[in-house]
Design a protein around this motif. Structure first.
Motif, PDB file in Angstrom:
ATOM      1  N   VAL A  84      27.407  37.367  48.227  1.00 37.80           N
ATOM      2  CA  VAL A  84      27.371  37.583  46.776  1.00 37.80           C
ATOM      3  C   VAL A  84      28.720  37.114  46.232  1.00 37.80           C
ATOM      4  O   VAL A  84      29.752  37.688  46.556  1.00 37.80           O
ATOM      5  CB  VAL A  84      27.160  39.079  46.447  1.00 37.80           C
ATOM      6  N   ILE A  85      28.714  36.039  45.454  1.00 38.71           N
ATOM      7  CA  ILE A  85      29.967  35.555  44.852  1.00 38.71           C
ATOM      8  C   ILE A  85      30.056  36.175  43.464  1.00 38.71           C
ATOM      9  O   ILE A  85      29.152  35.988  42.638  1.00 38.71           O
ATOM     10  CB  ILE A  85      29.991  34.013  44.742  1.00 38.71           C
ATOM     11  N   VAL A  86      31.113  36.965  43.235  1.00 35.06           N
ATOM     12  CA  VAL A  86      31.222  37.709  41.973  1.00 35.06           C
ATOM     13  C   VAL A  86      31.834  36.788  40.917  1.00 35.06           C
ATOM     14  O   VAL A  86      32.918  36.234  41.115  1.00 35.06           O
ATOM     15  CB  VAL A  86      32.093  38.971  42.160  1.00 35.06           C
ATOM     16  N   GLU A  87      31.121  36.605  39.805  1.00 35.26           N
ATOM     17  CA  GLU A  87      31.594  35.704  38.753  1.00 35.26           C
ATOM     18  C   GLU A  87      32.893  36.239  38.141  1.00 35.26           C
ATOM     19  O   GLU A  87      33.111  37.451  38.059  1.00 35.26           O
ATOM     20  CB  GLU A  87      30.511  35.597  37.658  1.00 35.26           C
ATOM     21  N   GLY A  88      33.743  35.308  37.763  1.00 34.30           N
ATOM     22  CA  GLY A  88      34.939  35.703  37.015  1.00 34.30           C
ATOM     23  C   GLY A  88      35.892  36.533  37.860  1.00 34.30           C
ATOM     24  O   GLY A  88      36.598  37.392  37.363  1.00 34.30           O
ATOM     25  N   ASN A  89      35.903  36.257  39.170  1.00 34.60           N
ATOM     26  CA  ASN A  89      36.772  37.116  40.001  1.00 34.60           C
ATOM     27  C   ASN A  89      38.245  36.847  39.693  1.00 34.60           C
ATOM     28  O   ASN A  89      38.641  35.737  39.408  1.00 34.60           O
ATOM     29  CB  ASN A  89      36.460  36.884  41.478  1.00 34.60           C
ATOM     30  N   VAL A  90      39.022  37.887  39.772  1.00 34.52           N
ATOM     31  CA  VAL A  90      40.425  37.834  39.348  1.00 34.52           C
ATOM     32  C   VAL A  90      41.317  37.246  40.435  1.00 34.52           C
ATOM     33  O   VAL A  90      40.914  37.092  41.584  1.00 34.52           O
ATOM     34  CB  VAL A  90      40.919  39.261  38.988  1.00 34.52           C
ATOM     35  N   ALA A  91      42.531  36.961  40.082  1.00 32.36           N
ATOM     36  CA  ALA A  91      43.465  36.238  40.965  1.00 32.36           C
ATOM     37  C   ALA A  91      43.670  36.976  42.287  1.00 32.36           C
ATOM     38  O   ALA A  91      43.679  36.364  43.353  1.00 32.36           O
ATOM     39  CB  ALA A  91      44.798  36.070  40.256  1.00 32.36           C
ATOM     40  N   ASP A  92      43.737  38.317  42.203  1.00 33.44           N
ATOM     41  CA  ASP A  92      44.011  39.041  43.466  1.00 33.44           C
ATOM     42  C   ASP A  92      42.708  39.470  44.123  1.00 33.44           C
ATOM     43  O   ASP A  92      42.631  40.478  44.794  1.00 33.44           O
ATOM     44  CB  ASP A  92      44.880  40.271  43.188  1.00 33.44           C
ATOM     45  N   GLY A  93      41.673  38.669  43.929  1.00 36.33           N
ATOM     46  CA  GLY A  93      40.346  39.093  44.383  1.00 36.33           C
ATOM     47  C   GLY A  93      40.284  39.388  45.869  1.00 36.33           C
ATOM     48  O   GLY A  93      40.925  38.729  46.687  1.00 36.33           O
ATOM     49  N   TYR A  94      39.496  40.407  46.173  1.00 35.33           N
ATOM     50  CA  TYR A  94      39.309  40.801  47.563  1.00 35.33           C
ATOM     51  C   TYR A  94      37.912  40.403  48.021  1.00 35.33           C
ATOM     52  O   TYR A  94      36.991  40.260  47.206  1.00 35.33           O
ATOM     53  CB  TYR A  94      39.535  42.310  47.717  1.00 35.33           C
ATOM     54  N   ILE A  95      37.806  40.213  49.313  1.00 35.82           N
ATOM     55  CA  ILE A  95      36.529  39.858  49.929  1.00 35.82           C
ATOM     56  C   ILE A  95      36.100  41.050  50.769  1.00 35.82           C
ATOM     57  O   ILE A  95      36.877  41.536  51.610  1.00 35.82           O
ATOM     58  CB  ILE A  95      36.693  38.590  50.790  1.00 35.82           C
ATOM     59  N   VAL A  96      34.917  41.567  50.501  1.00 34.08           N
ATOM     60  CA  VAL A  96      34.458  42.784  51.182  1.00 34.08           C
ATOM     61  C   VAL A  96      33.226  42.456  52.029  1.00 34.08           C
ATOM     62  O   VAL A  96      32.253  41.892  51.530  1.00 34.08           O
ATOM     63  CB  VAL A  96      34.112  43.897  50.178  1.00 34.08           C
ATOM     64  N   LEU A  97      33.286  42.795  53.302  1.00 38.94           N
ATOM     65  CA  LEU A  97      32.152  42.667  54.220  1.00 38.94           C
ATOM     66  C   LEU A  97      31.679  44.080  54.552  1.00 38.94           C
ATOM     67  O   LEU A  97      32.511  44.929  54.914  1.00 38.94           O
ATOM     68  CB  LEU A  97      32.581  41.955  55.509  1.00 38.94           C
ATOM     69  N   MET A  98      30.376  44.316  54.382  1.00 40.84           N
ATOM     70  CA  MET A  98      29.945  45.719  54.523  1.00 40.84           C
ATOM     71  C   MET A  98      28.596  45.855  55.226  1.00 40.84           C
ATOM     72  O   MET A  98      27.712  44.994  55.140  1.00 40.84           O
ATOM     73  CB  MET A  98      29.854  46.379  53.141  1.00 40.84           C
ATOM     74  N   ASP A  99      28.480  46.963  55.944  1.00 36.77           N
ATOM     75  CA  ASP A  99      27.182  47.473  56.365  1.00 36.77           C
ATOM     76  C   ASP A  99      26.937  48.703  55.501  1.00 36.77           C
ATOM     77  O   ASP A  99      27.526  49.749  55.736  1.00 36.77           O
ATOM     78  CB  ASP A  99      27.209  47.841  57.865  1.00 36.77           C
ATOM     79  N   PRO A 100      26.127  48.581  54.471  1.00 37.83           N
ATOM     80  CA  PRO A 100      26.023  49.652  53.483  1.00 37.83           C
ATOM     81  C   PRO A 100      25.455  50.953  54.014  1.00 37.83           C
ATOM     82  O   PRO A 100      25.788  52.034  53.515  1.00 37.83           O
ATOM     83  CB  PRO A 100      25.121  49.067  52.394  1.00 37.83           C
ATOM     84  N   LEU A 101      24.588  50.850  55.033  1.00 39.69           N
ATOM     85  CA  LEU A 101      24.081  52.074  55.642  1.00 39.69           C
ATOM     86  C   LEU A 101      23.777  51.795  57.110  1.00 39.69           C
ATOM     87  O   LEU A 101      22.738  51.246  57.469  1.00 39.69           O
ATOM     88  CB  LEU A 101      22.824  52.581  54.915  1.00 39.69           C
ATOM     89  N   ASP A 102      24.741  52.173  57.947  1.00 35.77           N
ATOM     90  CA  ASP A 102      24.620  51.898  59.382  1.00 35.77           C
ATOM     91  C   ASP A 102      23.914  53.068  60.077  1.00 35.77           C
ATOM     92  O   ASP A 102      24.161  54.228  59.751  1.00 35.77           O
ATOM     93  CB  ASP A 102      26.016  51.725  59.979  1.00 35.77           C
TER      94      ASP A 102
END
Ligand code: P6P
Length: 325
Positions: free
Chosen positions: A100-118
């Motif tokens: 999921v590429i978040v539109e308008g991401n800010v300069a200090d944008g972080y990249i999050v990898l997740m298992d939402p419910l393991d």
């Protein structure tokens, strides 16, 4: 009733001790988004049986597992919370094939990898489950695309997991600092309950699926036998629950490669990397049996990795038996 003094909340921790450590407000916003999302997930998990969200949707996720309805709901909750944080550039998720590429991401944008419910296979039997997050900072000036998510684990700036059990605990790791926050559902905030977590020097438990023993190669069978001879077995079948107990009490979790799973069962980017980061910051270790987890250069978002995780001396001893070093 005992009167408990004020406990530092996660919000207070981030706005005070977090800044003292030189950690950015943007990263703090990402952590708060995870906390906010986990509160909503916890409510859904608690109400699952009553709200008729139990059971499979019948869909198949990127990894081919049968998707539980709570998996889908949790993925949606965290994608929304992280996207709204204003500091996330991209999200990788077990339940979503493409990033999921978040539109308008800010300069200090972080990249999050997740298992939402393991551990979703435990949902229908009311056994502890969890959410897992690895957090990287996008490279300066980078135009984020799918390949931006294929980051080596040792470049994580933070990692976190939430265990939904007899209590809901969010464990947050940054460099050399692992803390646990317990949700007070009446107040709706997380309180600092486990400052400065370090994995105990003594290993007490080993966690592995003994049913796989027959498909392990000889050296790995020997390594598991040595664990069985020394430690008590605890295996929930829910990675976050097994890891959390071992982190607090001392233990090793092992899901090694076997004849049916050359690359193991667990996912590198959003299970092994985040928990390997937490383990190392707490004085532990994480290996495939042949390589440090956090050194692996990923090739695919949903790739798997064997995982030996926990007390550093026991991980190292187990790995040396597995690979004959
Ligand atoms: P097995 C749960 O589905 C999970 O992904 C992890 O949470 C857990 O550690 C593992 O699979 C259990 O796998 O093969 O022992 O059922």
């Amino acid at each position: 009733m005992a009167v408990v003094g004020h406990r530092t909340t996660l919000e207070e921790y981030i706005t005070s001790e977090w800044r003292e450590k030189g950690l950015s407000d943007g990263l703090g916003a990402v952590i708060m988004a995870i906390a906010d999302g986990s509160r909503l997930v916890q409510e859904q998990v608690q109400q699952a049986a009553l709200a008729d969200v139990l059971g499979a949707t019948g869909d198949i996720n990127a990894g081919g597992d049968i998707v539980q309805r709570l998996d889908t709901a949790s993925s949606d909750i965290f994608v929304e919370a992280l996207s709204q944080s204003g500091h996330v550039a991209a999200i990788g998720c077990e339940e979503i094939e493409r990033p999921v590429i978040v539109e308008g991401n800010v300069a200090d944008g972080y990249i999050v990898l997740m298992d939402p419910l393991d551990g979703s296979s435990n949902i229908d039997v009311a056994v502890s489950i969890g959410s897992i997050f690895g957090i990287w900072q996008k490279r300066p000036g980078e135009n984020v695309n799918d390949d931006s998510l294929l980051r080596v684990g040792k470049e994580q700036v933070a990692a976190a997991y939430v265990v939904y059990g007899s209590s809901t605990v969010l464990v947050l790791a940054t460099e050399n600092n692992v803390c646990g926050f317990t949700l007070d559902p009446e107040v709706g905030s997380f309180a600092l309950t486990h400052p400065g977590i370090k994995i105990p020097a003594e290993c007490a438990y080993y966690s592995t699926n003994e049913g796989n023993n027959k498909v392990l190669d000889g050296p790995t069978q020997k390594a598991i036998t040595l664990l069985r001879d020394k430690y008590s077995q605890r295996y929930v079948g829910s990675l976050v629950a097994d890891f959390h107990r071992n982190l607090l009490k001392g233990g090793i979790f092992a899901y090694p490669a076997d004849q049916n799973r050359k690359d193991g069962r667990l996912r590198l980017m959003y299970e092994a990397n985040p928990l390997g980061f937490v383990a190392e910051q707490a004085g532990g270790a994480a290996s495939t049996g042949y390589q440090r987890i956090l050194d692996i250069v990923p090739e695919q978002l949903h790739q798997r990795a064997p995982l030996i995780l926990g007390n550093k001396d026991v991980v190292e001893a187990t790995v040396s038996v597995i690979n004959g070093s």
